[in-house]
Design an enzyme around this catalytic site. Structure first.
Site, mmCIF file in Angstrom:
data_model
loop_
_atom_site.group_PDB
_atom_site.id
_atom_site.type_symbol
_atom_site.label_atom_id
_atom_site.label_comp_id
_atom_site.label_asym_id
_atom_site.label_seq_id
_atom_site.Cartn_x
_atom_site.Cartn_y
_atom_site.Cartn_z
ATOM 1 N N ALA A 61 0.825 -1.213 0.000
ATOM 2 C CA ALA A 61 0.000 0.000 0.000
ATOM 3 C C ALA A 61 0.855 1.258 0.000
ATOM 4 C CB ALA A 61 -0.923 -0.008 1.208
ATOM 5 N N ASP A 62 1.987 1.220 0.686
ATOM 6 C CA ASP A 62 2.842 2.416 0.747
ATOM 7 C C ASP A 62 3.380 2.796 -0.623
ATOM 8 O OD1 ASP A 62 4.343 0.037 0.757
ATOM 9 O OD2 ASP A 62 6.039 0.972 1.787
#
Length: 263
Positions: free
Chosen positions: A108-109
């Site tokens: 997700a980052d």
């Protein structure tokens, strides 16, 4: 105010936004055995020390590469701030088309970084995040996530060198003065820092050759971004707050979408 939380393998980076202005940032160690109450006590003390009022936080958004930590910070937000955070993951609107064989594999980052970098700098882009791992993410001119590369992080590589050798010391990473080290520490600094610079220059060069839209701007973030950028002209922009900015943008995107649905 908006609380943005980026949970990494080594550190949790926390930011507080008032509108689009980043009022404060903090970096604390990631501890999977630390209880929600412990993180809450730490967070509230950080608010107090910077003269910010925790009760004025109205929303929260987080991304995590450590799945057990998501529940910890959800509980912190619910019990102590009385809000439910938006967790960036499947089903959350990001505006990014992920061009991968399995989009769910992408951290997700990395998508959050892609959102922020494209909003701030356009495209095409190569985003380098120097954290526990050193990641290279490629974003098209249109903002699509094209893929990238993952290498061991400079910090864990340095620690492994100390842990797996009998006489080499643990050292603080600083910019080496020359490639030919005249002491053990100087030689280690040269090998580690210039070695990673070579990794960056080599991978960026190969990626540039594969980008159909032409030369991409190179943006770096993460704990070691500034150190590495000082040693190579390949990195054009350093933005240590890139992930936090991306979290804010994704939160705004999803809030607007929810308001449109309600309307």
């Amino acid at each position: 105010m908006l609380l943005a939380i980026d949970i990494g393998n080594t550190n949790v980076v926390i930011g507080v936004f008032d509108g689009d202005k980043l009022k404060a940032t903090w970096r604390v160690a990631t501890g999977i055995h630390r209880m929600p109450d412990e993180y809450a006590e730490l967070l509230l003390s950080l608010f107090d020390r910077t003269n910010l009022v925790a009760s004025q936080v109205r929303d929260a958004v987080l991304c995590s590469v450590v799945p057990p930590m998501v529940g910890v910070f959800e509980e912190v937000c619910q019990r102590y701030l009385r809000i439910m955070p938006l967790v960036v993951g499947a089903g959350v609107k990001t505006g990014v088309r992920i061009c991968m064989d399995n989009p769910r594999e992408v951290g997700a980052d990395r998508i959050v970084n892609a959102v922020a970098a494209h909003e701030l700098y356009g495209g095409p882009l190569i985003v380098i995040d120097s954290g526990t791992a050193t990641t290279f993410d490629v974003v098209s001119e249109e903002g699509d996530y094209l893929g990238g590369a993952i290498a061991p992080g400079i910090g864990i590589s340095t620690e492994a060198l100390f842990a797996r050798t009998a006489v080499l010391p643990r050292l603080e990473l600083t910019h080496p003065k020359r490639a030919i080290g005249r002491s053990t520490v100087a030689a280690m600094l040269s090998g580690i820092v210039f070695g990673y610079v070579g990794l960056i220059e080599g991978l960026v060069g190969r990626i540039q050759q594969e980008i159909p839209a032409g030369k991409a701007k190179v943006v770096a973030t993460g704990g070691y971004a500034r150190l590495l950028a000082e040693a190579t002209p390949v990195i054009q922009v350093v933005n240590p707050d890139l992930t936090l900015v991306g979290l804010r943008l994704i939160h705004e995107m999803n809030r607007a979408a929810k308001e449109d649905e309600a309307w």
